[in-house]
Design a protein around this motif. Structure first.
Motif, PDB file in Angstrom:
ATOM      1  N   LEU A   1       0.834  -1.203   0.000  1.00 52.48           N
ATOM      2  CA  LEU A   1       0.000   0.000   0.000  1.00 52.48           C
ATOM      3  C   LEU A   1       0.874   1.262   0.000  1.00 52.48           C
ATOM      4  CD1 LEU A   1      -2.979   0.883   0.109  1.00 52.48           C
ATOM      5  CD2 LEU A   1      -2.788   0.857   2.597  1.00 52.48           C
ATOM      6  N   ILE A   2       1.905   1.257   0.800  1.00 53.75           N
ATOM      7  CA  ILE A   2       2.801   2.411   0.885  1.00 53.75           C
ATOM      8  C   ILE A   2       3.573   2.590  -0.420  1.00 53.75           C
ATOM      9  CG2 ILE A   2       4.834   3.348   2.070  1.00 53.75           C
ATOM     10  CD1 ILE A   2       3.631   2.007   4.654  1.00 53.75           C
ATOM     11  N   LYS A   3       4.028   1.501  -1.008  1.00 56.09           N
ATOM     12  CA  LYS A   3       4.725   1.583  -2.305  1.00 56.09           C
ATOM     13  C   LYS A   3       3.798   2.176  -3.371  1.00 56.09           C
ATOM     14  CE  LYS A   3       8.838  -0.051  -1.684  1.00 56.09           C
ATOM     15  NZ  LYS A   3       9.869   0.935  -1.498  1.00 56.09           N
ATOM     16  N   ARG A   4       2.551   1.724  -3.364  1.00 51.57           N
ATOM     17  CA  ARG A   4       1.571   2.262  -4.320  1.00 51.57           C
ATOM     18  C   ARG A   4       1.347   3.756  -4.060  1.00 51.57           C
ATOM     19  NH1 ARG A   4      -3.545  -1.299  -4.038  1.00 51.57           N
ATOM     20  NH2 ARG A   4      -4.308   0.492  -5.214  1.00 51.57           N
ATOM     21  N   PHE A   5       1.285   4.126  -2.789  1.00 52.03           N
ATOM     22  CA  PHE A   5       1.148   5.533  -2.397  1.00 52.03           C
ATOM     23  C   PHE A   5       2.322   6.336  -2.945  1.00 52.03           C
ATOM     24  CE2 PHE A   5       2.168   8.888   0.724  1.00 52.03           C
ATOM     25  CZ  PHE A   5       0.976   9.584   0.769  1.00 52.03           C
ATOM     26  N   GLN A   6       3.527   5.809  -2.792  1.00 58.15           N
ATOM     27  CA  GLN A   6       4.720   6.495  -3.275  1.00 58.15           C
ATOM     28  C   GLN A   6       4.729   6.603  -4.804  1.00 58.15           C
ATOM     29  OE1 GLN A   6       7.570   4.017  -1.044  1.00 58.15           O
ATOM     30  NE2 GLN A   6       8.274   5.922  -0.088  1.00 58.15           N
ATOM     31  N   ASN A   7       4.036   5.684  -5.463  1.00 52.44           N
ATOM     32  CA  ASN A   7       3.924   5.720  -6.921  1.00 52.44           C
ATOM     33  C   ASN A   7       2.704   6.515  -7.387  1.00 52.44           C
ATOM     34  OD1 ASN A   7       6.260   4.208  -7.434  1.00 52.44           O
ATOM     35  ND2 ASN A   7       5.167   2.297  -7.088  1.00 52.44           N
ATOM     36  N   LYS A   8       2.141   7.289  -6.450  1.00 55.42           N
ATOM     37  CA  LYS A   8       1.020   8.209  -6.728  1.00 55.42           C
ATOM     38  C   LYS A   8      -0.274   7.503  -7.119  1.00 55.42           C
ATOM     39  CE  LYS A   8       3.765  11.660  -5.962  1.00 55.42           C
ATOM     40  NZ  LYS A   8       3.907  12.085  -4.607  1.00 55.42           N
ATOM     41  N   ASP A   9      -0.530   6.366  -6.493  1.00 58.85           N
ATOM     42  CA  ASP A   9      -1.787   5.636  -6.690  1.00 58.85           C
ATOM     43  C   ASP A   9      -2.853   6.279  -5.801  1.00 58.85           C
ATOM     44  OD1 ASP A   9      -3.952   3.820  -6.310  1.00 58.85           O
ATOM     45  OD2 ASP A   9      -2.674   2.145  -6.920  1.00 58.85           O
ATOM     46  N   VAL A  10      -3.870   6.853  -6.406  1.00 54.39           N
ATOM     47  CA  VAL A  10      -4.915   7.574  -5.676  1.00 54.39           C
ATOM     48  C   VAL A  10      -5.671   6.643  -4.727  1.00 54.39           C
ATOM     49  CG1 VAL A  10      -7.041   8.914  -5.928  1.00 54.39           C
ATOM     50  CG2 VAL A  10      -5.133   9.310  -7.484  1.00 54.39           C
ATOM     51  N   LYS A  11      -5.924   5.421  -5.125  1.00 52.89           N
ATOM     52  CA  LYS A  11      -6.637   4.460  -4.264  1.00 52.89           C
ATOM     53  C   LYS A  11      -5.819   4.162  -3.004  1.00 52.89           C
ATOM     54  CE  LYS A  11     -10.245   3.532  -6.856  1.00 52.89           C
ATOM     55  NZ  LYS A  11     -11.515   4.102  -6.515  1.00 52.89           N
ATOM     56  N   ALA A  12      -4.511   4.074  -3.144  1.00 59.13           N
ATOM     57  CA  ALA A  12      -3.644   3.842  -1.982  1.00 59.13           C
ATOM     58  C   ALA A  12      -3.694   5.056  -1.051  1.00 59.13           C
ATOM     59  CB  ALA A  12      -2.217   3.563  -2.437  1.00 59.13           C
ATOM     60  N   PHE A  13      -3.692   6.250  -1.633  1.00 55.30           N
ATOM     61  CA  PHE A  13      -3.821   7.477  -0.838  1.00 55.30           C
ATOM     62  C   PHE A  13      -5.106   7.434  -0.024  1.00 55.30           C
ATOM     63  CE2 PHE A  13      -5.580  11.667  -0.165  1.00 55.30           C
ATOM     64  CZ  PHE A  13      -4.502  12.404   0.299  1.00 55.30           C
ATOM     65  N   GLU A  14      -6.217   7.104  -0.679  1.00 52.65           N
ATOM     66  CA  GLU A  14      -7.518   7.069  -0.007  1.00 52.65           C
ATOM     67  C   GLU A  14      -7.529   6.044   1.126  1.00 52.65           C
ATOM     68  OE1 GLU A  14     -10.162   6.281  -3.274  1.00 52.65           O
ATOM     69  OE2 GLU A  14     -10.112   8.356  -3.978  1.00 52.65           O
ATOM     70  N   LYS A  15      -6.931   4.889   0.893  1.00 54.01           N
ATOM     71  CA  LYS A  15      -6.897   3.828   1.904  1.00 54.01           C
ATOM     72  C   LYS A  15      -6.059   4.257   3.109  1.00 54.01           C
ATOM     73  CE  LYS A  15      -7.478  -0.437   3.344  1.00 54.01           C
ATOM     74  NZ  LYS A  15      -8.701  -0.847   3.971  1.00 54.01           N
ATOM     75  N   LEU A  16      -4.885   4.824   2.860  1.00 51.48           N
ATOM     76  CA  LEU A  16      -4.037   5.297   3.960  1.00 51.48           C
ATOM     77  C   LEU A  16      -4.698   6.445   4.725  1.00 51.48           C
ATOM     78  CD1 LEU A  16      -0.547   5.049   2.251  1.00 51.48           C
ATOM     79  CD2 LEU A  16      -1.363   3.697   4.198  1.00 51.48           C
TER      80      LEU A  16
END
Length: 175
Positions: free
Chosen positions: A6-21
């Motif tokens: 999830l954090i890796k996806r967040f770092q890759n600018k994944d909006v869904k990961a941002f929302e989940k975090l």
């Protein structure tokens, strides 16, 4: 989903990961911010700013340096303290009555309920009382080391060394 992914996806600018975090941490982070600024509207504004800063600087996070929540917590704490120390905030406080400060000092329930969402309250109870008080003042209430020294009536040097030792102990408990 695994938090590392999830954090890796967040770092890759994944909006869904941002929302989940955001959903995972918003309550805890807002609890910490509120305990520093003591204003719900400002807390909500700073919460948004914290997540924007995290999103913008996601590449600066490294799991080798610590947990994601701790990184986010530091961004929140620093933002809240910076806001309090800003000239605008100081001018606004000139008109606050002493009743407000009495209420702030008497009411710690927000810290307990909101930070406990991540189990932090249970971890803090395992610390020695002197460590728990010091961490609460510096990291959850936004006191400076000098203010903590004054509040606990201990020398500034003791606050600095105890802070370092208590944080080591807290890190060990969180592993």
């Amino acid at each position: 989903m695994d938090q590392e992914i999830l954090i890796k996806r967040f770092q890759n600018k994944d909006v869904k990961a941002f929302e989940k975090l955001y959903e995972l941490y918003k309550e805890s982070i807002s609890g910490v911010i509120f305990n520093i600024v003591r204003n719900q509207e400002l807390t909500e504004e700073l919460l948004q700013d914290v997540f924007i800063k995290a999103w913008t600087n996601a590449d600066r996070y490294s799991s080798k340096k610590g947990r994601f929540f701790t990184w986010l917590l530091n961004i929140a704490r620093n933002s809240a303290i910076d806001t309090l120390r800003s000239k605008n905030s100081k001018n606004n406080k000139k008109n606050v009555s002493s009743e407000t400060f009495i209420d702030i000092l008497a009411n710690d329930e927000d810290l307990d309920s909101k930070t406990n969402a991540i189990g932090l309250k249970n971890i803090l109870t395992k610390l020695a009382d002197k460590c728990r008080k010091l961490i609460e003042l510096i990291y959850f209430k936004g006191y400076s080391q000098q203010e903590t020294s004054d509040e606990l009536e201990i020398p500034l040097g003791t606050v600095k060394s105890r802070s370092r030792n208590c944080l080591k102990e807290l890190r060990t408990l969180m592993e």
